[in-house]
Design a protein around this motif. Sequence first.
Motif, PDB file in Angstrom:
ATOM      1  N   GLU A   1      51.372  17.120 -33.484  1.00  0.00           N
ATOM      2  CA  GLU A   1      51.248  18.538 -33.128  1.00  0.00           C
ATOM      3  C   GLU A   1      50.146  19.200 -33.950  1.00  0.00           C
ATOM      4  O   GLU A   1      49.398  20.042 -33.450  1.00  0.00           O
ATOM      5  CB  GLU A   1      52.586  19.253 -33.396  1.00  0.00           C
ATOM      6  N   GLU A   2      50.054  18.791 -35.227  1.00  0.00           N
ATOM      7  CA  GLU A   2      49.026  19.385 -36.093  1.00  0.00           C
ATOM      8  C   GLU A   2      47.631  19.010 -35.610  1.00  0.00           C
ATOM      9  O   GLU A   2      46.708  19.821 -35.649  1.00  0.00           O
ATOM     10  CB  GLU A   2      49.200  18.893 -37.542  1.00  0.00           C
ATOM     11  N   GLN A   3      47.465  17.781 -35.159  1.00  0.00           N
ATOM     12  CA  GLN A   3      46.154  17.338 -34.679  1.00  0.00           C
ATOM     13  C   GLN A   3      45.776  18.067 -33.392  1.00  0.00           C
ATOM     14  O   GLN A   3      44.625  18.456 -33.206  1.00  0.00           O
ATOM     15  CB  GLN A   3      46.157  15.807 -34.494  1.00  0.00           C
ATOM     16  N   LEU A   4      46.761  18.279 -32.521  1.00  0.00           N
ATOM     17  CA  LEU A   4      46.494  19.043 -31.290  1.00  0.00           C
ATOM     18  C   LEU A   4      46.172  20.500 -31.629  1.00  0.00           C
ATOM     19  O   LEU A   4      45.293  21.112 -31.015  1.00  0.00           O
ATOM     20  CB  LEU A   4      47.702  18.985 -30.354  1.00  0.00           C
TER      21      LEU A   4
ATOM     22  N   ALA B   1      40.243   9.946 -37.629  1.00  0.00           N
ATOM     23  CA  ALA B   1      39.604   9.803 -36.317  1.00  0.00           C
ATOM     24  C   ALA B   1      39.851  11.041 -35.460  1.00  0.00           C
ATOM     25  O   ALA B   1      38.940  11.510 -34.762  1.00  0.00           O
ATOM     26  CB  ALA B   1      40.121   8.546 -35.613  1.00  0.00           C
ATOM     27  N   TYR B   2      41.081  11.584 -35.484  1.00  0.00           N
ATOM     28  CA  TYR B   2      41.343  12.786 -34.688  1.00  0.00           C
ATOM     29  C   TYR B   2      40.540  13.975 -35.190  1.00  0.00           C
ATOM     30  O   TYR B   2      40.017  14.776 -34.416  1.00  0.00           O
ATOM     31  CB  TYR B   2      42.847  13.107 -34.651  1.00  0.00           C
ATOM     32  N   LYS B   3      40.416  14.077 -36.491  1.00  0.00           N
ATOM     33  CA  LYS B   3      39.589  15.183 -37.032  1.00  0.00           C
ATOM     34  C   LYS B   3      38.139  14.969 -36.616  1.00  0.00           C
ATOM     35  O   LYS B   3      37.441  15.895 -36.208  1.00  0.00           O
ATOM     36  CB  LYS B   3      39.723  15.236 -38.549  1.00  0.00           C
ATOM     37  N   ALA B   4      37.675  13.724 -36.722  1.00  0.00           N
ATOM     38  CA  ALA B   4      36.270  13.428 -36.422  1.00  0.00           C
ATOM     39  C   ALA B   4      35.944  13.664 -34.943  1.00  0.00           C
ATOM     40  O   ALA B   4      34.854  14.130 -34.613  1.00  0.00           O
ATOM     41  CB  ALA B   4      35.951  11.988 -36.815  1.00  0.00           C
TER      42      ALA B   4
END
Lengths: 46, 321
Positions: B139-142, B120-123
Amino acid sequence: MSDKKFYTILVIILILGVISTVALTIYTAQLYDKCSIISYIANEPF
Amino acid sequence: MKKLHNQLLVIVGLIMFFVCLNMGIYNLFTKRCISDYSDGLKAKSIELDRYLPFVEDSELVKVDSELMLEGDLPVLDGAAALYPIFSATVHAIYPQDCVHFDGENFTEESVLQYRNTRGAYKAIVDGDIDIAICVKPSEEQLAYAKEKGVELEFVPIGKEAFVFIVNKDNPVDGLTEDEIRDIYAGEITNWSKVGGDNKLISPLQRNQGSGSQTAMLSFMNGREMPRDYNSFLGSAIGFSFRFYVEGIVEDGGVKMLSVNGVYPNVENIKNDSYPVVQNIYAVYRKENTNENIPIVIDWLLSDEGQQMIEDTGYVGINVIE
């Protein structure tokens, strides 16, 4: 039984045993990747 | 004759060795990883088809709202545990023909999607969805959002307790925050140090990027959390969100621990006395001009939306009038 027959049987059992252990280990590793943390704790054997 | 006898003993001994070895592996490890299909655990597993919108026998919370969206419908997605929330949102305020489920997952044209937290965060960054219902990003998603030049907005819509769980037969009922951090940092390794039995502690972790792993890293306040592969014979401690655990503590074989003496029930989450609470966010891209996004979020923050969140099993962020 002759020594040759005896060692042949041992080798076959050893091969089958190693294959079964390796297969079970791989299966367990695959299950571990997908298993629910709750199931894992709930099924604790101790 | 004696030779044959000895040979047979060796053969039987070798067979028994492998039988015992494999039984040991199965009982100590394999059996633990096999999903427990008890009613309790089944009840809390997130199966998409049990919480489908617009289905008569669906288990999601059904709200009869006067609001009905029109025009460009925001695509919703989010964390696995929060799927009942965003599915119930679609059921309440979206038109009926906007969801397409092929029996296993939602199709590309469906306004309701299910990718879990990482997906969902990537999308949301890639622009494949409009609103993600998730807890705090990793942190990686941010960093991924920053790399793509995307600014995300986070609107808190609810709260959920981050809980620590042990086997129900573990005599330890509670830990302090510092004890939990010390356990996961590898500084406390035996349950006897925290009032339990003389057994190794096996601190379990989740996959990187999952909602609960991110929450745990945040809880650790910058302390290292090495993965422990040596204590697999120990008695485990794990973490999760209350929603998954609460319904199954009685017959599911696990129990939630009090933290700093406070048990993670709804009352203690609402009054902020339980110390480890995560916000549930509606996340969207700042530059997204879809006019229905603020309408969906306002609805989630309204009395109807907050009641839906509480009836689903979480805690609302606002006081319901």
